[in-house]
Enzyme design. Sequence first.
Site, PDB file in Angstrom:
ATOM      1  CE  LYS A 197      -2.363   2.800   1.884  1.00  0.00           C
ATOM      2  NZ  LYS A 197      -2.222   4.349   1.404  1.00  0.00           N
ATOM      3  CD  GLU A 271      12.513   0.763  10.140  1.00  0.00           C
ATOM      4  OE1 GLU A 271      12.873   1.631  10.968  1.00  0.00           O
ATOM      5  OE2 GLU A 271      12.980  -0.390   9.696  1.00  0.00           O
ATOM      6  CB  CYS A 305      12.143   8.949   9.402  1.00  0.00           C
ATOM      7  SG  CYS A 305      13.259   7.830   8.149  1.00  0.00           S
ATOM      8  CD  GLU A 402       8.987  12.625  12.470  1.00  0.00           C
ATOM      9  OE1 GLU A 402       8.000  12.365  12.483  1.00  0.00           O
ATOM     10  OE2 GLU A 402      10.083  12.306  11.715  1.00  0.00           O
TER      11      GLU A 402
HETATM   12  P1  NAP Z   1       1.329   8.282   7.915  1.00  0.00           P
HETATM   13  O1  NAP Z   1       0.336   8.752   7.968  1.00  0.00           O
HETATM   14  O2  NAP Z   1       1.614   7.282   9.126  1.00  0.00           O
HETATM   15  O3  NAP Z   1       1.179   7.262   6.564  1.00  0.00           O
HETATM   16  C1  NAP Z   1       2.297   6.304   6.178  1.00  0.00           C
HETATM   17  C2  NAP Z   1       1.351   5.190   5.477  1.00  0.00           C
HETATM   18  O4  NAP Z   1       0.325   4.699   6.260  1.00  0.00           O
HETATM   19  C3  NAP Z   1       0.605   5.646   4.351  1.00  0.00           C
HETATM   20  O5  NAP Z   1       0.722   4.888   3.356  1.00  0.00           O
HETATM   21  C4  NAP Z   1      -0.778   6.065   4.814  1.00  0.00           C
HETATM   22  O6  NAP Z   1      -1.836   6.150   3.674  1.00  0.00           O
HETATM   23  C5  NAP Z   1      -1.064   4.576   5.596  1.00  0.00           C
HETATM   24  N1  NAP Z   1      -1.666   4.666   6.518  1.00  0.00           N
HETATM   25  C6  NAP Z   1      -2.474   5.861   7.239  1.00  0.00           C
HETATM   26  N2  NAP Z   1      -3.262   5.580   8.266  1.00  0.00           N
HETATM   27  C7  NAP Z   1      -3.130   4.272   8.081  1.00  0.00           C
HETATM   28  C8  NAP Z   1      -3.995   3.321   9.082  1.00  0.00           C
HETATM   29  N3  NAP Z   1      -4.760   3.766  10.017  1.00  0.00           N
HETATM   30  N4  NAP Z   1      -3.606   2.092   8.945  1.00  0.00           N
HETATM   31  C9  NAP Z   1      -2.769   1.756   8.104  1.00  0.00           C
HETATM   32  N5  NAP Z   1      -2.118   2.350   7.141  1.00  0.00           N
HETATM   33  C10 NAP Z   1      -2.414   3.629   7.390  1.00  0.00           C
HETATM   34  O7  NAP Z   1       2.953   8.872   7.778  1.00  0.00           O
HETATM   35  P2  NAP Z   1       2.983  10.127   6.467  1.00  0.00           P
HETATM   36  O8  NAP Z   1       2.476  11.297   7.167  1.00  0.00           O
HETATM   37  O9  NAP Z   1       2.611   9.574   5.437  1.00  0.00           O
HETATM   38  O10 NAP Z   1       4.833   9.991   6.581  1.00  0.00           O
HETATM   39  C11 NAP Z   1       5.503  10.797   7.541  1.00  0.00           C
HETATM   40  C12 NAP Z   1       5.721  10.121   8.826  1.00  0.00           C
HETATM   41  O11 NAP Z   1       6.539   9.001   8.431  1.00  0.00           O
HETATM   42  C13 NAP Z   1       6.689  11.065   9.433  1.00  0.00           C
HETATM   43  O12 NAP Z   1       6.155  10.833  10.899  1.00  0.00           O
HETATM   44  C14 NAP Z   1       8.095  10.338   9.637  1.00  0.00           C
HETATM   45  O13 NAP Z   1       8.796  10.101  10.353  1.00  0.00           O
HETATM   46  C15 NAP Z   1       7.433   8.751   9.307  1.00  0.00           C
HETATM   47  N6  NAP Z   1       8.850   8.116   8.696  1.00  0.00           N
HETATM   48  C16 NAP Z   1       9.490   7.024   8.943  1.00  0.00           C
HETATM   49  C17 NAP Z   1      10.440   6.629   8.422  1.00  0.00           C
HETATM   50  C18 NAP Z   1      11.397   5.345   9.141  1.00  0.00           C
HETATM   51  O14 NAP Z   1      11.902   4.672   8.532  1.00  0.00           O
HETATM   52  N7  NAP Z   1      11.243   5.402  10.366  1.00  0.00           N
HETATM   53  C19 NAP Z   1      10.674   6.844   7.195  1.00  0.00           C
HETATM   54  C20 NAP Z   1       9.910   7.749   6.154  1.00  0.00           C
HETATM   55  C21 NAP Z   1       8.889   8.333   7.110  1.00  0.00           C
HETATM   56  P3  NAP Z   1      -2.172   7.427   3.118  1.00  0.00           P
HETATM   57  O15 NAP Z   1      -0.955   8.068   2.702  1.00  0.00           O
HETATM   58  O16 NAP Z   1      -3.269   7.217   2.181  1.00  0.00           O
HETATM   59  O17 NAP Z   1      -2.525   8.324   4.483  1.00  0.00           O
END
Ligand code: NAP
Length: 499
Positions: A197, A271, A305, A402
């Site tokens: 996804k 992650e 991240c 963050e």
């Molecule tokens: P996010 O909202 O958590 O989304 C990540 C993924 O999860 C997207 O594909 C999202 O879909 C999906 N998603 C959202 N709600 C969900 C749910 N309830 N159940 C299952 N999947 C769900 O995060 P983001 O805002 O896209 O990304 C930024 C964040 O990612 C930041 O906080 C960053 O630190 C973190 N990040 C961490 C790493 C690491 O390696 N640790 C790497 C990159 C980013 P949608 O896009 O359709 O909402």
Amino acid sequence: MSETATANILVELLPQKAKPKAGKLFINGEFVDSASGKVFNTYNPATGAILASIAEADAGDVDRAVKAARAAFAEGSPWRKMNSSDRTRCLLKLADLIRANAEEISELETLDTGKPIFESSKFDIPQAAECFEYYAGWVTKITGETIPVSKGGDAFAYTLREPIGVCGQIIPWNFPLQMLSWKVAPALACGNTIVLKPAEQTPLTALRFAELTLEAGIPPGVFNVVTGSGATGAALVEHEDVDKIAFTGSVETGKDIMRTASKSLKRISLELGGKSPNIVFADSDIETAAKYALGGIFFNQGEMCTAGSRIFIEESGYDQFMSVITSRAQKMVAGDPLHPKTRLGALISEEHLNSVLNYVDIGKKEGAIVTTGGERIGTKGYFMKPTVLEGVTNNMRVAQEEIFGPVASVIRFKDIEEAMREANNSQFGLAAAIWTRDIKKAHKLARSIKAGTVWINTISTTDNALPFGGFKSSGFGRELGKAAIDLYTETKSVWVDLN
Ligand code: NAP
Ligand code: MG
């Protein structure tokens, strides 16, 4: 004109090969419509224009994809029967195909994310290819052990490493193809099947990659893509026939996934975010530390991240460091992400840009001073000036939360004890950097910092061979390296009675 009609026109802007799959899901080796026919748009953050309409998968579509992945994992299926040499070749072919189409894929990634083409073409896409090459090498080296047992008389005991089964993989928008490669390559190397996804803002390279899996000889059903919103991801986590969820994204979504996954006790690896300290001692090469600090926080518009977003500087090196980082940040010019000279692109969305700008305001209200940046650039696209906040203390929100954008919070410190204490004073523990010429100090601090990665006299580098992941709220499980083989296999103990 409806949004979909607009999207169909603007889809013409996409590279030629990207067109057929826009608006479709990839299930069982075919591009198919969602059952509901619903679509949403993906945008170009550099202009705000719609790039393509994308199919929105609901729980029924997710179920179709999971069933395809389950069938592809069944005993006797082409994938399960494929020998390890052939599986190695499939992964190498995928790497070759990513390279052969690198120009087009980089362009697609830049259009969808707003990141500079320099970054997509020199880092993200080549690194994705390298990740498949790295795990191609692992396919023939996944082994169990023979283990002497101390009970039961004469016995022969050994372990088998078996694929887990159907893996749901959910990835974010900041490094779409690279995050895909970190998850898909080891999962395939171990013999699993996948339902991926991608983030709703950046689905295009995952769909292009799907085409390449067929060309590489990966049997239908082994790799599937369900595009959609968070609800699509949630349906994948809810699905009872998914054996494992690998997730990269925010802490809040990670917690949600953990709660839902507990119902079926599926395996999870998370992650999550970070607020990584970048600790600069006065005895370091401060000029170099300051130059690298810029990359540590402003690469990929700070949407990383591992961003070195809390910069700790020892008092006596403070002025020199600040003058280098401030003057260099001022010289960074944002521009058209597709231009090869651009080094600073657009943030992912207007909503996200506003959230980052809001943090600058929060910082100011808390008493921080903006030494450079702090503003949006223009009104077209979601560009922002690289921003340095000084006068930050570690208890401020701009030091604890963050921001995920081009904002560095600079904090002074007096000695190693204070640096150690404050660096660890965070809910996160993804990465840390230390700059010093004192080898004892460096290693002492490396041991005491609670983070999954510690860099000494460098920052932000990762390698396919080196485990990557977080302590504390930054998640658990390690991707990359041999660690990812553990993540995508079950260990089975076999005991043979020889009495
Ligand atoms: P996010 O909202 O958590 O989304 C990540 C993924 O999860 C997207 O594909 C999202 O879909 C999906 N998603 C959202 N709600 C969900 C749910 N309830 N159940 C299952 N999947 C769900 O995060 P983001 O805002 O896209 O990304 C930024 C964040 O990612 C930041 O906080 C960053 O630190 C973190 N990040 C961490 C790493 C690491 O390696 N640790 C790497 C990159 C980013 P949608 O896009 O359709 O909402
Ligand atoms: Mg987009």
